[in-house]
Scaffold this motif. Sequence first.
Motif, PDB file in Angstrom:
ATOM      1  N   LYS A   1       0.630  -1.353   0.080  1.00  0.00           N
ATOM      2  CA  LYS A   1       0.157  -0.006  -0.009  1.00  0.00           C
ATOM      3  C   LYS A   1       1.173   1.117   0.072  1.00  0.00           C
ATOM      4  O   LYS A   1       0.061   1.829  -0.749  1.00  0.00           O
ATOM      5  N   ALA A   2       2.011   1.018   0.766  1.00  0.00           N
ATOM      6  CA  ALA A   2       3.052   2.869   0.614  1.00  0.00           C
ATOM      7  C   ALA A   2       3.361   2.520  -1.010  1.00  0.00           C
ATOM      8  O   ALA A   2       3.738   3.349  -1.132  1.00  0.00           O
ATOM      9  N   ILE A   3       3.513   1.340  -1.275  1.00  0.00           N
ATOM     10  CA  ILE A   3       4.673   1.695  -2.660  1.00  0.00           C
ATOM     11  C   ILE A   3       2.943   2.246  -4.001  1.00  0.00           C
ATOM     12  O   ILE A   3       3.561   2.794  -4.684  1.00  0.00           O
ATOM     13  N   LEU A   4       1.915   2.045  -3.483  1.00  0.00           N
ATOM     14  CA  LEU A   4       0.792   2.714  -4.197  1.00  0.00           C
ATOM     15  C   LEU A   4       0.089   3.906  -3.756  1.00  0.00           C
ATOM     16  O   LEU A   4      -0.152   4.493  -4.291  1.00  0.00           O
ATOM     17  N   GLY A   5       0.603   4.437  -3.051  1.00  0.00           N
ATOM     18  CA  GLY A   5       0.562   5.848  -1.889  1.00  0.00           C
ATOM     19  C   GLY A   5      -0.441   5.194  -1.275  1.00  0.00           C
ATOM     20  O   GLY A   5      -1.346   6.734  -1.042  1.00  0.00           O
ATOM     21  N   PHE A   6      -1.450   4.929  -0.795  1.00  0.00           N
ATOM     22  CA  PHE A   6      -2.031   4.228  -0.229  1.00  0.00           C
ATOM     23  C   PHE A   6      -2.142   4.521   1.219  1.00  0.00           C
ATOM     24  O   PHE A   6      -3.642   4.493   1.976  1.00  0.00           O
ATOM     25  N   VAL A   7      -1.271   4.313   1.698  1.00  0.00           N
ATOM     26  CA  VAL A   7      -1.088   4.629   3.427  1.00  0.00           C
ATOM     27  C   VAL A   7      -0.244   6.101   3.635  1.00  0.00           C
ATOM     28  O   VAL A   7       1.042   6.443   2.833  1.00  0.00           O
ATOM     29  N   LYS A   8      -0.619   6.999   4.445  1.00  0.00           N
ATOM     30  CA  LYS A   8       0.158   7.709   5.125  1.00  0.00           C
ATOM     31  C   LYS A   8       1.500   6.883   5.853  1.00  0.00           C
ATOM     32  O   LYS A   8       1.559   6.578   6.598  1.00  0.00           O
ATOM     33  N   ARG A   9       2.518   7.536   5.751  1.00  0.00           N
ATOM     34  CA  ARG A   9       4.413   7.295   6.223  1.00  0.00           C
ATOM     35  C   ARG A   9       4.309   8.772   7.057  1.00  0.00           C
ATOM     36  O   ARG A   9       4.112  10.058   7.343  1.00  0.00           O
ATOM     37  N   ASP A  10       4.558   8.275   8.312  1.00  0.00           N
ATOM     38  CA  ASP A  10       5.216   9.001   8.900  1.00  0.00           C
ATOM     39  C   ASP A  10       6.115   9.111   8.635  1.00  0.00           C
ATOM     40  O   ASP A  10       6.462  10.888   8.953  1.00  0.00           O
ATOM     41  N   ILE A  11       7.406   8.802   8.136  1.00  0.00           N
ATOM     42  CA  ILE A  11       9.042   9.254   8.004  1.00  0.00           C
ATOM     43  C   ILE A  11       8.922   8.047   6.740  1.00  0.00           C
ATOM     44  O   ILE A  11       8.132   6.867   6.662  1.00  0.00           O
ATOM     45  N   GLY A  12       9.889   8.955   5.758  1.00  0.00           N
ATOM     46  CA  GLY A  12      10.354   8.251   4.409  1.00  0.00           C
ATOM     47  C   GLY A  12       9.438   9.227   3.133  1.00  0.00           C
ATOM     48  O   GLY A  12       8.980   9.398   3.054  1.00  0.00           O
TER      49      GLY A  12
END
Length: 250
Positions: free
Chosen positions: A52-63
Amino acid sequence: MENNKEYAIQVRNLTVSYGPKPALLDVSFMIYSGELVGIIGPNGAGKSTLMKAILGFVKRDIGDVYVFGKPVEQTRGMVAYVPQRGTVDWDYPVTVYDVAMMGRYGHIKWWKNASREDHEIVERSLEMVRMSDFRHRQIGQLSGGQQQRVFMARALAQGAKILLLDEPFAGVDAATESAILDVLAEAKKAGITLVVVHHDLATASEYFDKLLLVKQRLYAAGPPSLVFRQELLTEVYEGRLKVFTDLIKA
Ligand SMILES: Nc1ncnc2c1ncn2[C@@H]1O[C@H](COP(=O)(O)OP(=O)(O)O)[C@@H](O)[C@H]1O
Ligand SMILES: [Mg+2]
């Protein structure tokens, strides 16, 4: 030699939290264009969250997450995704063909004017997953494995250069397993970068060029021979490792 290769995905110092304990902590890796990569790790390790992070579907804390060198927020549509089964509403009253066409238009409402090329791409995608004969069938009337293949056809029809598949082999029949393996091989031949969450260690080194071993942190990334090391798997799988000891060659 590696300098000539293009990065499909770059993840740098990624931390994602849903609550107090991060689901992913300081994860960094790179995937080259055209690689066939498996993500392994126990339940709850953060594998789906990483997709989901690679899709931009979740909010990142850092990174940071880059897709073909661009921040993930600017890359909508460049990455196609087949979610884990059980996360999709299969009662949706649409045909197999409709679902594959959604890869072209996002939603069936808009595809009344689909071009001849759109139809050709959809036909080809259904052929690739061996579901052409079912094109008029309602999606809800298929087996789980067949539904999975239709969702792969939708992802292929999207024409994305990166394909993310979350546990496509989980609980499927032999026909679907072999169809999926063929799709992976053909997509790889076409230069598509494939990232696949995979639960089965027994087949992981056979199916993938490269593995990412995840449990909140990234424990290892590289060819299966490097990742399948006793001390690593013991640490990540703990008590569950006994089952897998015969897989470790070292
Ligand atoms: N939407 C969510 N809200 C709260 N917690 C979540 C959510 N999605 C996942 N988690 C938690 O984050 C961790 C990683 O989950 P996930 O990425 O689904 O792991 P995996 O796919 O490896 O099984 C787990 O502890 C899970 O319970
Ligand atoms: Mg998961």
